[in-house]
Design an enzyme around this catalytic site. Structure first.
Site, PDB file in Angstrom:
ATOM      1  N   ASP A  92      -0.152   5.109   0.875  1.00 32.81           N
ATOM      2  CA  ASP A  92      -0.378   6.090   1.937  1.00 32.81           C
ATOM      3  C   ASP A  92      -0.323   5.444   3.315  1.00 32.81           C
ATOM      4  O   ASP A  92      -0.965   4.427   3.577  1.00 32.81           O
ATOM      5  CB  ASP A  92      -1.739   6.768   1.752  1.00 32.81           C
ATOM      6  CG  ASP A  92      -1.773   7.666   0.533  1.00 32.81           C
ATOM      7  OD1 ASP A  92      -0.835   8.450   0.352  1.00 32.81           O
ATOM      8  OD2 ASP A  92      -2.745   7.565  -0.253  1.00 32.81           O
TER       9      ASP A  92
ATOM     10  N   ASP B  78       0.864  -1.175   0.000  1.00 33.83           N
ATOM     11  CA  ASP B  78       0.000   0.000   0.000  1.00 33.83           C
ATOM     12  C   ASP B  78       0.906   1.233   0.000  1.00 33.83           C
ATOM     13  O   ASP B  78       2.087   1.145   0.351  1.00 33.83           O
ATOM     14  CB  ASP B  78      -0.898  -0.034   1.230  1.00 33.83           C
ATOM     15  CG  ASP B  78      -1.723   1.221   1.391  1.00 33.83           C
ATOM     16  OD1 ASP B  78      -2.447   1.570   0.449  1.00 33.83           O
ATOM     17  OD2 ASP B  78      -1.623   1.869   2.452  1.00 33.83           O
TER      18      ASP B  78
END
Length: 347
Positions: free
Chosen positions: A85, A83
């Site tokens: 953020d 991922d």
């Protein structure tokens, strides 16, 4: 090792912890291994500050088995799924919440920033509603993303605005991310960065904050098409939103804009990526575990970054992830883990 093994949890683990010292692959300094929930999470024996910047492992035996399985098949079978953020990037910067790749965007026309904020305030609660069926929720997410993308086009978003937004944003990578990418690049291990946001913004963050490119990094996210004046005119392929951000989205991915330099290479190697059946997954939400759903993996080691609400969430995180890092920890522990996964043989 199969998916069945990676999903198992050994119960009735003693509530004890041991110190892992310099010989551990996770860190050059003493760290604390916790089996199941730390004592201080249940009572008042230790405070949460005791485990600040530490790592938590719910099932050490299972983790060791996974490490051995990946090492025995060689790093040629390994890929990293991450991922973006709050996982690759820091949760907080100088005591303030860091920007997200989507939230940092500012159009030249503030009216359209306000309109996108209104969409967020309406759809975001629906995204996490426990009463909406998944089929309906998926439709709503496609609707939300479609409206947001339309506003970006209507508002005349330019690539110059993206560059300026990134330059002005409070966003930074965790310490050790560049070194992790370099280590993986040297061994031709692919890194797939999954995001329901905008690939062009993520790429610009990579350029401005890491100041270099990595040929093994591929971004699976929504990509823009700009005209000769650098103005957004459309998006490529299908929409990637929060509920379809997984390996299936590889087929939706597109290469970088040639005029901006090719960081990730072509998409022709998607088939070879899918043949890499050992996965190191990095995320900051339990939902990020779904990023590997489209891959028929044999062994997966999942690393979770628990950045806030630690007392409330540590129990669920330590059950869901093989390794959990607390309090916006740096990436050095992952660098050490990858180093061991890529070493020959089994201890």
């Amino acid at each position: 090792m199969s998916n069945r093994l990676q999903g198992s949890i050994i119960t009735n683990i003693p509530r004890t912890f041991t110190t892992v010292r310099k010989h551990s692959f996770f860190a050059p300094t003493p760290r604390v291994w916790f089996n199941s929930l730390p004592i201080g999470m249940e009572g008042n024996d230790i405070s949460i500050s005791t485990v600040a910047s530490e790592m938590v492992v719910g099932d050490r035996e299972l983790l060791d088995k996974k490490i051995a399985a990946i090492r025995s098949t060689g790093h040629q079978k390994l890929q990293v799924i991450a991922d973006f953020d709050r996982t690759l990037t820091k949760y907080s910067i100088n005591g303030q919440l860091g920007s997200s790749s989507h939230g940092l965007l500012r159009q030249e026309n503030p009216e359209f920033d306000a309109k996108r904020r209104q969409l967020f305030e309406y759809y975001h609660p629906l995204e996490f509603s426990p009463t909406i069926p998944i089929e309906e929720k998926t439709r709503l997410m496609e609707e939300w993303w479609g409206k947001t993308h339309a506003l970006l086009i209507e508002g005349g978003l330019t690539y110059d605005a993206i560059k300026q937004s990134v330059a002005n944003a409070s966003i930074a990578f965790r310490e050790g991310v560049a070194e992790l990418f370099e280590f993986l690049e040297e061994r031709d291990i692919p890194v797939l960065i999954f995001s329901a946001g905008l690939a062009d913004i993520i790429e610009e963050v990579l350029r401005q904050k890491l100041h270099r490119s990595f040929k093994n990094v591929k971004i699976v996210s929504n990509r823009m098409i700009f005209d000769s004046d650098g103005r957004l005119v459309s998006f490529k392929g299908k929409t990637i939103h929060s509920l379809n951000k997984n390996e299936h989205a590889l087929d939706m991915a597109a290469p970088l804009h040639d005029r901006l330099g090719d960081i990730n290479g072509s998409t022709d190697d998607n088939a070879s990526v899918k043949r890499r059946t050992n996965v190191l997954l990095l995320g900051d939400h339990i939902g990020d575990l779904g990023m590997s759903d489209g891959l028929n993996y044999e062994t997966r080691i999942s690393v979770g970054f628990l950045n806030d609400h630690i007392e409330k969430s540590l129990s669920s995180y330590s059950k869901a992830f093989d390794v959990v890092y607390l309090n916006d920890a740096p990436m050095w522990g992952v660098v050490k883990l990858v180093s061991q996964l890529c070493s020959a043989g089994v201890d």
